[in-house]
Structures are given as C-alpha cells and as structure tokens.
Design an enzyme around this catalytic site. Sequence first.
Site, mmCIF file in Angstrom:
data_model
loop_
_atom_site.group_PDB
_atom_site.id
_atom_site.type_symbol
_atom_site.label_atom_id
_atom_site.label_comp_id
_atom_site.label_asym_id
_atom_site.label_seq_id
_atom_site.Cartn_x
_atom_site.Cartn_y
_atom_site.Cartn_z
ATOM 1 N N ASP A 195 0.823 -1.218 0.000
ATOM 2 C CA ASP A 195 0.000 0.000 0.000
ATOM 3 C C ASP A 195 0.861 1.273 0.000
ATOM 4 O OD1 ASP A 195 -1.391 -2.287 0.957
ATOM 5 O OD2 ASP A 195 -2.925 -1.032 1.891
ATOM 6 N N GLU B 176 -4.398 2.212 -2.613
ATOM 7 C CA GLU B 176 -5.628 2.615 -1.912
ATOM 8 C C GLU B 176 -5.419 3.733 -0.895
ATOM 9 O OE1 GLU B 176 -7.586 0.141 0.868
ATOM 10 O OE2 GLU B 176 -5.845 0.061 2.170
ATOM 11 N N ASN B 177 -4.157 4.001 -0.521
ATOM 12 C CA ASN B 177 -3.874 5.072 0.447
ATOM 13 C C ASN B 177 -2.986 6.160 -0.152
ATOM 14 O OD1 ASN B 177 -3.422 2.221 2.287
ATOM 15 N ND2 ASN B 177 -5.074 3.598 2.866
ATOM 16 N N HIS C 119 -10.363 1.202 0.875
ATOM 17 C CA HIS C 119 -10.375 2.671 0.730
ATOM 18 C C HIS C 119 -10.705 3.126 -0.697
ATOM 19 C CE1 HIS C 119 -9.023 3.983 4.717
ATOM 20 N NE2 HIS C 119 -8.259 2.902 4.739
ATOM 21 N N HIS D 68 -6.349 -8.221 -0.802
ATOM 22 C CA HIS D 68 -6.327 -7.115 0.151
ATOM 23 C C HIS D 68 -7.164 -7.522 1.359
ATOM 24 C CE1 HIS D 68 -5.585 -2.870 0.946
ATOM 25 N NE2 HIS D 68 -6.769 -2.864 1.532
ATOM 26 N N HIS E 252 -0.273 -3.169 5.981
ATOM 27 C CA HIS E 252 0.855 -2.227 5.962
ATOM 28 C C HIS E 252 2.069 -2.770 6.720
ATOM 29 C CE1 HIS E 252 -1.715 1.593 4.959
ATOM 30 N NE2 HIS E 252 -2.222 0.493 4.425
HETATM 31 FE FE LIG Z 1 -3.972 0.274 3.138
HETATM 32 FE FE LIG Z 2 -6.981 -1.519 3.171
#
Ligand SMILES: [Fe+2]
Ligand SMILES: [Fe+2]
Length: 255
Positions: free
Chosen positions: A4, A35-36, A64, A147, A174
């Site tokens: 991520d 996604e982040n 996200h 994910h 993460h």
């Molecule tokens: Fe994430």
């Molecule tokens: Fe996530």
Amino acid sequence: MAGDIMGASGRTVFARVAGEMKRTGKADFVVANAENAAAGKGLTSKISDELFDAGADVLTLGDHAWDQKDTAQLLDRDSRVLRPANFPPACPGRGLVTIDTPMGKVTVISLVGRVFVRNSDDCPFRTVDALLKKEANIGKVILVDIHAEATSEKTAIGRFLDGRVSGVAGTHTHVQTADEQVLAGGTAYITDLGMCGPTNSIIGCDTDTILKFFLTGMKFRFEVSSDSASAMMHGAIIDVDESTGKARSIKRIRE
Ligand SMILES: [Fe+2]
Ligand SMILES: [Fe+2]
C-alpha cells in the site's frame, strides 16, 4: 509487487525505488496497491497518472477505494486501475486486467477479503475461481493482490490458487510478513507486502494521533505521518517463467 502506497512520502519512495528497478531491468512489470496514495485516503486521477509515470503498470485498490470522489470516473477511464473483483457487481470499474507486454500477456486480479474488512463483498474464493474459468483473454503470467486483514484468509487464497496463478500477494495490513515462498504448485506467495510510506508511524499514520485514539477511544482525524525521511518501499520481486506462468522465486523488498 509493492505494498500500500501511503501518502506523498510513500509516492516519492515508490517512484525512487520502483522507478530505478524499472530503469535497470530489475523489474519488468510493477503492480502497486494505491488505496492510500492520496493522503492515506484512496486514489485520485492525478495521483494515478503520477504513479504510472513513476513506473507502475497496474494499480490496485481495497477498502479505501471510494474515499475520493473521482475514483469512479478514473476506473471507467483507465483499465489499469483495479478495484477488488469481488466488490458488489453494481460498483464501477473492474477487478481484472490483462496487459500486453514484451514478455507476453500479464493478467492482474484484485480481491478483497471478508474477515474483519467489509461485509458487503462477494466471496473472494468463488469470484477468483469464476474469473479464472470464464475470462477469455487471460495471460500465462497472473498476479493476484488479496487485500485482507486476516493472515488465515490470505494464506487460504494462496493455497486455493496454488498452481493456477503465478503469484498471490497480500496487502492492507501495511506490515510486511516474512513468509514469502513458492508454494508446491509453483505459485509465489507472501501474506503481506507491507507499505510504501513512513515507517516512523503506526501503519503509516501519525503516532501521537493513533495513540490518543487508543488511549481515549475518541474520534480523531488520522493523518499520514510527517516523518517522510523514514519512508521505505516494501514489496516483493517475483521471478516468473513466462513460458509456463510458474514462479521461480520470490524475494522481499525493504528499501
Ligand atoms: Fe492500506
Ligand atoms: Fe486496506
């Protein structure tokens, strides 16, 4: 495959490390979870262009996915950006893409888990099984981003797909795991790739804010850690025999 990408410092370290790998031939094809990428919250059109310019070939999303309002349009415009394939079918976008490369077709599939994530999604096992059986245009080389939160669910997807895809890599926590391996059927596997972002943090977020949250239970706005000097790229290099689609090796990246 890169974990991520978290905020601006995550984008910078991704561009530096993955860009260098692309330029030097250490990586032919780069899949990154984005996604982040927009300050910890989703992905914008502008940032996706930036990540493609930096060396990404396909970007995946996760829980996200809908944090930014232009992501639906982005998914319609650019097939290289994937949302999990097992999101409800009425969602915009797709969870599978096949790209023509000098090494042949490469297919990427994005999935999201259901244990401790959202409760609106379809079964990732049945979804990926159906995609692999029904999708007409599929490459020999197939990479899957699962994910998910639970290590058990990610390991189960890895074992379920062993021998049918080239690689299965987990994202979302993460935190990189040290269990990278080539499974018996020739599928490279790692439970979590980790994160591209500031490691002096709590999973990329500002430590003080997250501690305040745990110590009080009150709501706070989570910000990406400002310690950009601590940013690292976490991920894995999967070496695939493109004539068979089987993985030869998987090696973790922490740079
Ligand atoms: Fe994430
Ligand atoms: Fe996530």
